[in-house]
Design a protein around this motif. Structure first.
Motif, mmCIF file in Angstrom:
data_model
loop_
_atom_site.group_PDB
_atom_site.id
_atom_site.type_symbol
_atom_site.label_atom_id
_atom_site.label_comp_id
_atom_site.label_asym_id
_atom_site.label_seq_id
_atom_site.Cartn_x
_atom_site.Cartn_y
_atom_site.Cartn_z
ATOM 1 N N ASP A 266 45.619 45.950 33.470
ATOM 2 C CA ASP A 266 45.302 44.308 33.235
ATOM 3 C C ASP A 266 45.713 44.041 32.052
ATOM 4 N N LYS A 315 47.650 31.268 37.416
ATOM 5 C CA LYS A 315 47.332 32.406 38.529
ATOM 6 C C LYS A 315 48.368 33.560 38.188
ATOM 7 N N THR A 329 42.040 40.998 45.524
ATOM 8 C CA THR A 329 41.524 40.700 44.220
ATOM 9 C C THR A 329 42.711 39.729 43.474
ATOM 10 N N GLU A 330 42.248 38.505 43.134
ATOM 11 C CA GLU A 330 43.430 37.614 42.407
ATOM 12 C C GLU A 330 42.753 37.344 40.794
ATOM 13 N N TYR A 331 43.907 37.076 40.163
ATOM 14 C CA TYR A 331 43.638 37.148 38.831
ATOM 15 C C TYR A 331 44.297 35.697 37.960
ATOM 16 N N TYR A 332 43.747 35.515 36.963
ATOM 17 C CA TYR A 332 44.256 34.388 36.076
ATOM 18 C C TYR A 332 44.842 35.189 34.749
ATOM 19 N N TYR A 333 45.834 34.638 34.183
ATOM 20 C CA TYR A 333 46.302 35.189 32.991
ATOM 21 C C TYR A 333 45.443 34.728 31.924
ATOM 22 N N ARG A 344 44.976 39.957 32.031
ATOM 23 C CA ARG A 344 44.627 39.365 33.353
ATOM 24 C C ARG A 344 43.133 39.543 33.657
ATOM 25 N N VAL A 345 42.442 38.655 34.033
ATOM 26 C CA VAL A 345 40.916 38.678 34.535
ATOM 27 C C VAL A 345 41.034 38.269 35.840
ATOM 28 N N PRO A 346 39.888 38.737 36.513
ATOM 29 C CA PRO A 346 39.664 38.430 38.019
ATOM 30 C C PRO A 346 39.124 36.744 38.224
#
Length: 865
Positions: A266, A315, A329-333, A344-346
């Motif tokens: 990540d 996103k 699992t989706e992430y934001y920068y 990146r974090v969930p």
């Protein structure tokens, strides 16, 4: 130079050599020298490994002709990555790697001296430690193939020409990817980091700012909502909650703490251009695409606070598995504003934070009060019942109640605790009406004439003032003072009247409440209008310095009865009783009065009514009554100073249903005190009865069992009330069936306690012991039952006539003019006898058949066998 000078210089040289030798001999040697340590100079003289003085660690990795360099620099007790870019690292991981290098040891075995044989002519990894400005390098080449005993070949800067081997497992951290040393936590907001300020802003301009104001106390600055709820609503985020949401500061801080890098994969990019940071990742400084989170914290007391801002951007593209399917699992920068590195974090870790920024109402303090029950020691309650002051001077003293009209009295600890518990109940606040709305003015909400005003202090009682000790005068009386003056003074003091005027005991001075540290409470609650239709009551909370912070709220009106209760709600329900043993008890009930006395006897005797005079009292029932009254506690205090006109219609206390007067020794010699208890009708569910007593001016309720016990039978089953030793004469009249005539036997106790027969003369073989046994039998005679109503036998059944076979017993007692009599009549189914006595009027009892069946009609019973 002459011979003498030569000798002198030679002697000096020998002495110097001797001193040098001794120094070398006695100086402590570093055990690492000549050992298998890779860097013996870094090992302590006692063989310990200490890494705190290592200043930096450089890692150079070469692959495909390209070298990457990473420089870690110590900053106090932590490490930072300075090259190729400034980044935070997990200091524990770096410390562990440094410790592996310092404690590295050579393996034994023969090795060639050619570095190229071990891949050390162009080593892929070079590690360099710096301590005290000196570098210590370790170049690492090939490794052996055996997994269990694998070694890595290396060159040390201590001997750069001699290849060595080192266990690969002892240097395993050297082979880890650089991201494994990176710090995964982003902004620390947990309790360990001691956060003092938190600010969250979203793209639309919504902002949530909170500042810590005390232990577990926070204030909402933006929006300006006042106190925040620290604990929150456990039902809003626990199992079964319909929608997970943040309702407390503690949960908010934990959620911020949970926004972190979860895997090494990540860590996305470093040294990103400003254009890419904005357009590609949505992480432009001061203007992130989603959210910014700022946390001000202080890890160690005395150090400057640390402030970090986390930016949440666009996103991120989803991961794909081996089959090319996107993972769930989706992430934001994200990035720290102070670092040029993208991670990146969930998304799921951020969603609730976005929600609470846009709708922070759940974070408002829903608690009417946020005080610790154990610290509240002063409560003032002002309502229609007047002003009640509750004080708890110390943890070892129970609550005291003070009113303007009297001194301090014991408060009901349970009632005070229930009152505090009700005020401190979690999340009572329902709404926060706008105080600027004209509909919410003081007049409109009855705050100009409040229902109640509750003021509370935390640790508000001032410590008691120390009494100053009497100081001795420095000046002493002149020794030449005339003795005549002293004698005159003594004579004046000695002149007193032999007769002292009787004076009433001086009134006890009124007990004042303990002094307070400040007249300003920690918080004041002003209760206004009650809306019964909505089931709420309006409350204005005043807190902070000089109570300048005000908050208008509504709470359920279930608290209304408690805040409007008068002083009796908090007065101790323990009633003033008696400790001395009673000497007389008078009980009036059902139009009949019973007077019972003990006197100098060991048992209670009925004095009234006349028909029961001389009878023993039922001590079991009497003790039950006295036990109830001695420790009487009201179930409820109903009213104070009731008008006489209310005593009968409301409580049946004038006249009472039952009245008990207990006479006990008074405080003055040869005087007695009378305590009167009056009991009225039953109340409500018929489990309690109204009552009042002479020692206070209250009407209260007591358990109905107290009244039931006061109405129990006071007659003892003992037929007589005398001791065997009191008997002086016995007269028995038998009916002899054989002669159909009466037979009289009279006995008399002589000096020394022996019995003799006076009638008939010449009674032969008289058994003195049987006479004494008979006296004891009659003195302790107890009935099996007192017959009443239809149970009372007719004369032909009772057979109390001597001609019908009755036994007449006449007993003369010492100090009594009139003897007592016992008549033993007919039997009942050969199980019992009917009896009556001269002290029980017309009452008829049943007594056991034995031993009277051996005596009745048998004068010979008193003869020796």
């Amino acid at each position: 130079m002459n011979l003498k000078t030569t000798y002198i210089f030679f002697g000096i040289l020998v002495a110097v050599l001797l001193v040098v030798g001794l120094v070398q001999w006695f100086s402590p040697k570093n055990p690492a020298e000549g050992s298998d340590w890779v860097f013996p100079d870094l090992v302590g003289k006692k063989g310990e490994v200490d890494t705190k003085d290592v200043e930096s660690l450089r890692i150079e990795r070469t692959k495909n002709g390209k070298t990457e360099t990473y420089l870690f620099v110590r900053n106090g007790v932590t490490w930072e990555l300075k090259e190729p870019t400034a980044l935070r690292v997990e200091s524990g991981q770096v410390d562990s790697l440094v410790r592996q290098l310092v404690s590295a040891r050579r393996e034994k075995g023969d090795m060639s001296s050619n570095p190229a044989d071990y891949g050390l002519d162009a080593p892929p990894i070079v590690l360099t430690l710096t301590k005290d400005g000196r570098d210590y390098s370790l170049s690492m080449g090939n490794d052996s193939s055996s997994a269990s005993t694998a070694v890595v070949y290396a060159l040390s800067s201590v001997n750069p020409k001699k290849p060595i081997s080192i266990k690969k497992t002892s240097l395993d951290l050297s082979f880890k990817a650089i991201n494994e040393f990176r710090e995964k936590r982003l902004v620390e907001a947990g309790s360990f980091s001691q956060p003092s300020f938190v600010d969250l802003k979203d793209k639309q301009g919504a902002e949530l700012a909170l500042e810590k104001t005390g232990a577990n106390r926070w204030r909402l600055q933006k929006p300006d909502f006042g106190d925040a709820d620290y604990d929150g609503d456990p039902g809003a985020s626990g199992p079964g909650a319909p929608v997970l949401r943040i309702t407390g500061v503690h949960e908010l801080l934990n959620q911020i703490d949970a926004v972190k890098v979860e895997h090494e994969s990540d860590f996305i990019a470093e040294n990103v251009s400003n254009a890419d940071m904005d357009e590609k990742y949505g992480l432009a400084a001061g203007n992130p695409d989603r959210l910014s989170i700022t946390v001000k914290s202080e890890k160690e007391a005395g150090k400057n606070p640390v402030t970090r801002t986390l930016l949440i951007g666009k996103k991120a593209a989803p991961d794909k598995d081996d089959k090319g399917t996107e993972t769930k699992t989706e992430y934001y920068y994200a990035r720290l504003e102070s670092e040029n590195a993208v991670v990146r974090v969930p998304i799921k870790k951020v969603e609730q934070l976005l929600q609470v920024v846009q709708d922070p109402i759940d974070l408002r303090d829903h608690n009417l009060l946020s005080l610790q029950p154990s610290t509240v020691d002063v409560i003032d309650i002002q309502n229609g019942g007047g002003l009640v002051k509750l004080r708890k001077p110390s943890m070892f003293v129970d609550w005291k109640l003070y009113r303007d009209s009297d001194s301090g009295t014991d408060a009901d600890r349970e009632a005070v605790q229930q009152f505090l518990t009700a005020l401190l109940a979690k999340r009572q606040i329902k709404t926060w009406p706008d105080p600027k709305d004209p509909k919410n003015g003081d007049k409109e909400l009855d705050f100009d004439h409040p229902t109640a005003v509750i003021s509370l202090w935390e640790n508000g009682i001032a410590p008691p003032e120390k009494k100053e000790e009497n100081k001795e005068d420095d000046k002493k009386d002149d020794k030449k003072t005339e003795k005549k003056d002293d004698k005159k003074t003594e004579k004046k003091n000695e002149k007193k009247d032999d007769k002292k005027d009787e004076k009433k005991a001086p009134e006890k001075p009124k007990e004042e409440p303990p002094k307070l540290k400040s007249d300003k409470p920690a918080v004041r609650l002003v209760f206004g209008k009650r809306d019964k239709d909505k089931g709420i009551i309006y409350v204005r909370r005043e807190s902070g310095e000089d109570l300048k912070t005000t908050t208008l709220v509504t709470i359920p009106d279930t608290l209304y009865d408690k805040v409007t209760a008068g002083p009796l709600a908090y007065l101790s329900r323990k009633l003033p009783g008696f400790t001395e043993a009673p000497t007389r008890v008078t009980i009036t009930r059902g139009g009949q009065t019973f007077v019972l006395e003990k006197g100098d006897k060991s048992y209670w005797v009925i004095k009234e009514p006349k028909e029961l005079a001389g009878r023993r009292a039922n001590e079991e029932n009497l003790n039950l009554i006295l036990g109830d009254l001695r420790d009487l506690t009201a179930t409820r205090l109903v009213t104070e100073n009731p008008p006489d006109g209310d005593l009968h219609p409301l409580y049946d206390l004038k006249p009472p249903v039952v009245e008990v007067k207990v006479t006990v020794p008074g405080t003055e010699k040869d005087k007695t005190e009378e305590i009167v208890y009056q009991f009225g009708k039953e109340d409500g569910d018929k489990k309690v009865s109204f009552a009042k007593m002479s020692k206070n001016n209250l009407v209260f309720t007591v358990p109905k069992t107290v009244v039931d016990n006061a109405q129990k039978d006071l007659r003892d089953l003992a037929i007589f009330a005398f001791e065997a030793a009191e008997v002086r004469k016995l007269k028995l009249v038998f009916w002899l069936e054989a002669t159909a005539e009466p037979y009289t036997l009279e006995m008399e106790r002589k000096e020394g306690g022996l019995w003799s027969v006076s009638v008939p003369p010449g009674f032969m073989n008289f058994d003195d012991s049987k006479a004494e046994s008979f006296v004891r039998l009659v003195a302790g005679l107890k009935a099996e039952k007192t017959l009443t109503g239809a149970e009372v036998p007719k004369p032909e059944q009772a057979k109390f006539d001597p001609k019908a076979g009755a036994l007449l017993v006449e007993i003369t007692l010492a100090g009594r003019d009139k003897p007592v009599q016992l008549t033993v009549g007919g039997d009942v189914e050969k199980k019992s006898f009917y009896v009556k006595s001269s002290v029980s009027g017309d009452e008829v009892f049943l007594i056991p058949l034995a031993p009277f069946d051996q005596i009745k009609g048998k004068p010979s019973y008193f003869k020796k066998q």
